[in-house]
Design a protein around this motif. Structure first.
Motif, PDB file in Angstrom:
ATOM      1  N   PRO A  79      38.661  26.891  43.676  1.00 14.73           N
ATOM      2  CA  PRO A  79      37.831  27.576  42.915  1.00 14.73           C
ATOM      3  C   PRO A  79      37.479  29.709  43.127  1.00 14.73           C
ATOM      4  O   PRO A  79      36.370  30.005  42.933  1.00 14.73           O
ATOM      5  CB  PRO A  79      35.735  27.327  43.180  1.00 14.73           C
ATOM      6  N   GLU A  80      38.343  29.115  44.546  1.00 15.77           N
ATOM      7  CA  GLU A  80      37.945  30.773  45.016  1.00 15.77           C
ATOM      8  C   GLU A  80      38.741  30.490  46.142  1.00 15.77           C
ATOM      9  O   GLU A  80      39.445  29.699  46.807  1.00 15.77           O
ATOM     10  CB  GLU A  80      36.804  31.234  45.621  1.00 15.77           C
ATOM     11  N   GLY A  81      39.512  32.026  46.727  1.00 20.08           N
ATOM     12  CA  GLY A  81      40.682  32.372  47.290  1.00 20.08           C
ATOM     13  C   GLY A  81      40.282  31.906  48.990  1.00 20.08           C
ATOM     14  O   GLY A  81      41.125  31.522  49.786  1.00 20.08           O
ATOM     15  N   TYR A 112      35.058  24.535  36.216  1.00 14.62           N
ATOM     16  CA  TYR A 112      34.622  24.343  35.071  1.00 14.62           C
ATOM     17  C   TYR A 112      33.038  24.504  35.110  1.00 14.62           C
ATOM     18  O   TYR A 112      31.904  23.961  35.001  1.00 14.62           O
ATOM     19  CB  TYR A 112      34.499  22.538  35.231  1.00 14.62           C
ATOM     20  N   GLU A 113      33.139  25.786  34.509  1.00 12.31           N
ATOM     21  CA  GLU A 113      31.750  26.874  34.326  1.00 12.31           C
ATOM     22  C   GLU A 113      31.754  26.171  32.579  1.00 12.31           C
ATOM     23  O   GLU A 113      32.874  25.786  31.588  1.00 12.31           O
ATOM     24  CB  GLU A 113      31.717  27.815  34.174  1.00 12.31           C
ATOM     25  N   ARG A 114      30.894  26.773  31.670  1.00 12.89           N
ATOM     26  CA  ARG A 114      30.507  26.761  30.286  1.00 12.89           C
ATOM     27  C   ARG A 114      31.119  27.967  29.817  1.00 12.89           C
ATOM     28  O   ARG A 114      30.957  29.459  30.547  1.00 12.89           O
ATOM     29  CB  ARG A 114      29.030  26.533  29.609  1.00 12.89           C
ATOM     30  N   VAL A 128      40.703  40.339  49.358  1.00 11.53           N
ATOM     31  CA  VAL A 128      40.735  40.904  50.532  1.00 11.53           C
ATOM     32  C   VAL A 128      40.127  40.057  51.721  1.00 11.53           C
ATOM     33  O   VAL A 128      38.855  39.548  51.056  1.00 11.53           O
ATOM     34  CB  VAL A 128      41.251  42.261  50.816  1.00 11.53           C
ATOM     35  N   GLU A 129      40.841  39.389  52.959  1.00 10.53           N
ATOM     36  CA  GLU A 129      39.900  39.207  53.559  1.00 10.53           C
ATOM     37  C   GLU A 129      40.292  39.863  55.078  1.00 10.53           C
ATOM     38  O   GLU A 129      41.593  39.920  55.368  1.00 10.53           O
ATOM     39  CB  GLU A 129      40.640  38.067  53.852  1.00 10.53           C
ATOM     40  N   SER A 130      38.952  39.708  56.396  1.00  7.99           N
ATOM     41  CA  SER A 130      39.837  41.076  57.226  1.00  7.99           C
ATOM     42  C   SER A 130      39.125  40.264  58.096  1.00  7.99           C
ATOM     43  O   SER A 130      37.828  39.932  58.135  1.00  7.99           O
ATOM     44  CB  SER A 130      38.834  42.567  57.190  1.00  7.99           C
ATOM     45  N   TYR A 259      28.936  30.649  52.510  1.00  5.24           N
ATOM     46  CA  TYR A 259      29.433  31.400  53.646  1.00  5.24           C
ATOM     47  C   TYR A 259      28.958  32.938  54.224  1.00  5.24           C
ATOM     48  O   TYR A 259      29.145  33.348  55.381  1.00  5.24           O
ATOM     49  CB  TYR A 259      30.430  31.248  53.571  1.00  5.24           C
ATOM     50  N   TYR A 260      28.027  33.560  53.971  1.00  3.74           N
ATOM     51  CA  TYR A 260      27.904  34.817  53.967  1.00  3.74           C
ATOM     52  C   TYR A 260      26.604  35.126  54.821  1.00  3.74           C
ATOM     53  O   TYR A 260      25.609  34.000  54.912  1.00  3.74           O
ATOM     54  CB  TYR A 260      27.906  35.681  52.741  1.00  3.74           C
ATOM     55  N   SER A 261      27.140  35.791  55.256  1.00  2.00           N
ATOM     56  CA  SER A 261      25.663  36.122  56.538  1.00  2.00           C
ATOM     57  C   SER A 261      25.245  38.000  56.152  1.00  2.00           C
ATOM     58  O   SER A 261      26.983  38.224  56.198  1.00  2.00           O
ATOM     59  CB  SER A 261      25.641  35.153  57.783  1.00  2.00           C
ATOM     60  N   SER A 276      28.333  40.502  34.332  1.00  3.32           N
ATOM     61  CA  SER A 276      28.617  41.833  34.228  1.00  3.32           C
ATOM     62  C   SER A 276      29.660  42.128  35.746  1.00  3.32           C
ATOM     63  O   SER A 276      29.298  43.044  36.280  1.00  3.32           O
ATOM     64  CB  SER A 276      27.369  42.546  35.111  1.00  3.32           C
ATOM     65  N   ALA A 277      29.611  41.094  36.790  1.00  2.00           N
ATOM     66  CA  ALA A 277      29.889  40.916  38.024  1.00  2.00           C
ATOM     67  C   ALA A 277      31.228  41.540  38.047  1.00  2.00           C
ATOM     68  O   ALA A 277      32.273  40.265  37.433  1.00  2.00           O
ATOM     69  CB  ALA A 277      29.614  39.887  39.065  1.00  2.00           C
ATOM     70  N   ILE A 278      31.909  42.889  38.511  1.00  2.00           N
ATOM     71  CA  ILE A 278      33.350  42.889  38.570  1.00  2.00           C
ATOM     72  C   ILE A 278      34.178  42.689  40.000  1.00  2.00           C
ATOM     73  O   ILE A 278      35.017  42.954  40.150  1.00  2.00           O
ATOM     74  CB  ILE A 278      33.975  43.829  37.919  1.00  2.00           C
TER      75      ILE A 278
HETATM   76  P1  HAM Z   1      32.944  34.868  43.884  1.00  2.00           P
HETATM   77  O1  HAM Z   1      31.910  36.637  43.315  1.00  2.00           O
HETATM   78  O2  HAM Z   1      32.392  34.165  43.389  1.00  2.00           O
HETATM   79  O3  HAM Z   1      32.984  35.722  44.740  1.00  2.00           O
HETATM   80  O4  HAM Z   1      33.859  35.846  42.512  1.00  2.00           O
HETATM   81  C1  HAM Z   1      34.485  37.076  42.792  1.00  2.00           C
HETATM   82  C2  HAM Z   1      34.726  37.478  41.468  1.00  2.00           C
HETATM   83  O5  HAM Z   1      35.462  37.296  40.374  1.00  2.00           O
HETATM   84  C3  HAM Z   1      33.499  37.496  40.516  1.00  2.00           C
HETATM   85  O6  HAM Z   1      32.272  38.920  41.249  1.00  2.00           O
HETATM   86  C4  HAM Z   1      33.904  37.961  39.163  1.00  2.00           C
HETATM   87  O7  HAM Z   1      33.723  39.066  38.779  1.00  2.00           O
HETATM   88  C5  HAM Z   1      35.238  37.025  39.069  1.00  2.00           C
HETATM   89  N1  HAM Z   1      34.309  35.895  38.026  1.00  2.00           N
HETATM   90  C6  HAM Z   1      33.868  34.936  39.157  1.00  2.00           C
HETATM   91  N2  HAM Z   1      33.599  33.405  37.935  1.00  2.00           N
HETATM   92  C7  HAM Z   1      34.518  33.585  37.114  1.00  2.00           C
HETATM   93  C8  HAM Z   1      34.364  33.137  35.892  1.00  2.00           C
HETATM   94  N3  HAM Z   1      34.411  32.139  36.131  1.00  2.00           N
HETATM   95  N4  HAM Z   1      35.597  33.902  34.883  1.00  2.00           N
HETATM   96  C9  HAM Z   1      35.755  34.580  35.257  1.00  2.00           C
HETATM   97  N5  HAM Z   1      35.789  35.927  36.435  1.00  2.00           N
HETATM   98  C10 HAM Z   1      34.719  34.701  37.224  1.00  2.00           C
HETATM   99  C11 HAM Z   1      34.537  35.049  46.047  1.00  2.00           C
HETATM  100  O8  HAM Z   1      34.823  34.265  44.947  1.00  2.00           O
HETATM  101  C12 HAM Z   1      34.444  35.068  47.472  1.00  2.00           C
HETATM  102  N6  HAM Z   1      36.111  34.022  47.121  1.00  2.00           N
HETATM  103  C13 HAM Z   1      34.592  36.559  46.794  1.00  2.00           C
HETATM  104  C14 HAM Z   1      35.307  36.491  48.867  1.00  2.00           C
HETATM  105  C15 HAM Z   1      36.143  37.011  49.555  1.00  2.00           C
HETATM  106  N7  HAM Z   1      33.803  36.942  49.599  1.00  2.00           N
HETATM  107  C16 HAM Z   1      34.252  37.728  51.124  1.00  2.00           C
HETATM  108  N8  HAM Z   1      35.887  37.352  50.641  1.00  2.00           N
END
Ligand code: HAM
Length: 403
Positions: A79-81, A112-114, A128-130, A259-261, A276-278
């Protein structure tokens, strides 16, 4: 007719141009900041995300593409990287090796979002990850990297910042907040009742209007930071000020992953509607240890490519390369041969059918070729080729050997 699944899109033609323009720009900037590419699998053990993104998050609780594979393993599409990169970092023993490791990646993520505008079930992130840098300069530098990428793509943004504290100050704050919310009584929504048990600070970004009104007087995390977190947050603001990066403090920004702090940030756009979150990210100093690695400070972010594609200002199209066509059937073999030669050095498009000049010129224009080159029986006889420079609108007949 079989169609793609809901919330999953094909990317082609003009969209693909935008997609690759984004990846190329972000990759170029990430490399300038000293990051190296990493690719991790799309499928991972479900436990990885449960332990990192967190069981109380919506992502793990409701949105995972999870199944049991043929070997009886509980797996899910990522679901994320971040979680996969942290797993790879530990698996390759880079935590034990020490030093600084900086990675960037891009690829599809699945939730699996709406589905709605800007919210997909398969979407693409650039992240990116550091690892290994404790200094808040790394957080600031990362924010400046996002800002650089957005500026290069002509995208305006607002940056929202918060600090989520650390193990020293977060537990006390959490207790204060729980007490406050409990005193709000019956008025809070069902989700918030559940959050009180699982992850209380998530009440702060509850979207329910009556909860938001009730929490207006809630204690602020930013006022409960310990000295170290407070100092780092002040430094972060100062570094951004010194480098001309504008920000807003959003004390309710808690992020949807557990996982954030300390530093948490989000880039938002006012031009793409409610999703709106990019870009979003922050520090996650405890995650490596939590996934059984050696404690390693870490910070990262990810950008949502589909949302950004709506905002990118594309550069003017420049003509490039050759288009080669035959005017008569007998010229086709020669046209193919010349095309293969030209492709060793230049982008070259060919048409396998003999056509008249007007049709070739139109086709060359369509593929944005710089030169339209045609060969007919006259040219074969004279050993020449007719070439039009579509940029300068000049034409000439040149010797085949010089072509
Ligand atoms: P996240 O805020 O869940 O963070 O996702 C990052 C960006 O992915 C969001 O700001 C948004 O632009 C895009 N995004 C998320 N969900 C969707 C969706 N269903 N459809 C389209 N775009 C979407 C993370 O995923 C963390 N892994 C970020 C991170 C990296 N934190 C630390 N390292």
């Amino acid at each position: 007719m079989i169609k793609s699944l809901r919330g999953m899109n094909d990317i082609l033609s003009e969209d693909y141009e935008r997609f690759t323009h984004f990846i190329d720009t972000a990759t170029e900037i990430a490399k300038k900041y000293g990051y190296h590419f990493i690719e991790t699998p799309l499928l991972e053990e479900t436990a990885l995300f449960k332990r990192s993104v967190g069981e109380s998050s919506d992502i793990v609780g409701k949105e995972m593409y999870q199944f049991i594979d043929k070997g009886d393993n509980d797996v899910c599409l990522r679901p994320e990287g971040t979680a996969g990169v942290v797993r790879a970092f530990i698996q390759k023993k880079l935590d034990k090796a020490g030093g600084v490791h900086r990675f960037f990646y891009h690829g599809p993520m699945f939730r699996y979002e709406r589905p709605q505008k800007g919210r997909l079930r398969e979407f693409h992130q650039f992240g990116v990850e550091s690892f290994g840098v404790e200094s808040v300069y790394e957080d600031a530098t990362m924010i400046m990297m996002v800002s650089d990428i957005l500026k290069k793509l002509g995208i305006g943004y607002r940056l929202q910042l918060n600090s989520l504290g650390d193990n020293n100050c977060m537990p006390d704050y959490r207790n204060k907040l729980v007490k406050f919310v409990q005193e709000c009584g019956e008025g809070i929504c069902e989700d918030c009742v559940r959050r009180l048990d699982t992850n209380p600070i998530r009440v702060l970004d509850c979207k329910n209007g009556s909860c938001q009104t009730l929490y207006e007087g809630a204690p602020k995390l930013i006022n409960s930071l310990c000295q170290n977190c407070d100092d780092d947050f002040e430094s972060l603001k100062k570094i951004l000020d010194n480098n001309g990066v504008a920000y807003e403090i959003d004390t309710n920004l808690v992020r949807g992953l557990d996982y954030y702090s300390k530093t948490a940030f989000e880039f938002v756009s006012d031009n793409i509607g409610s999703q709106s979150a990019i870009a979003g990210g922050g520090r996650y100093d405890r995650l490596v240890e939590f996934l059984d690695g050696k404690p390693t400070p870490a910070v990262g972010f990810a950008m949502g490519i589909e949302r950004l594609m709506e905002l990118i200002v594309m550069p003017d199209i420049t003509r490039d390369g050759y288009y080669i066509g035959a005017m008569d059937d007998e010229a086709i073999d020669l046209v193919i041969k010349l095309t293969q030669d030209k492709r060793k050095t230049d982008k070259t498009t060919v048409d396998y059918k003999a056509k008249n000049l007007q049709k070739h010129l139109k086709a060359a224009d369509k593929v944005n070729a710089k030169f339209c080159c045609v060969i007919g029986s006259n040219e074969i006889k004279n050993g020449t080729i007719w070439v039009k420079n579509l940029e300068e609108k000049t034409e000439e007949v040149i010797d085949m050997k010089e072509f």
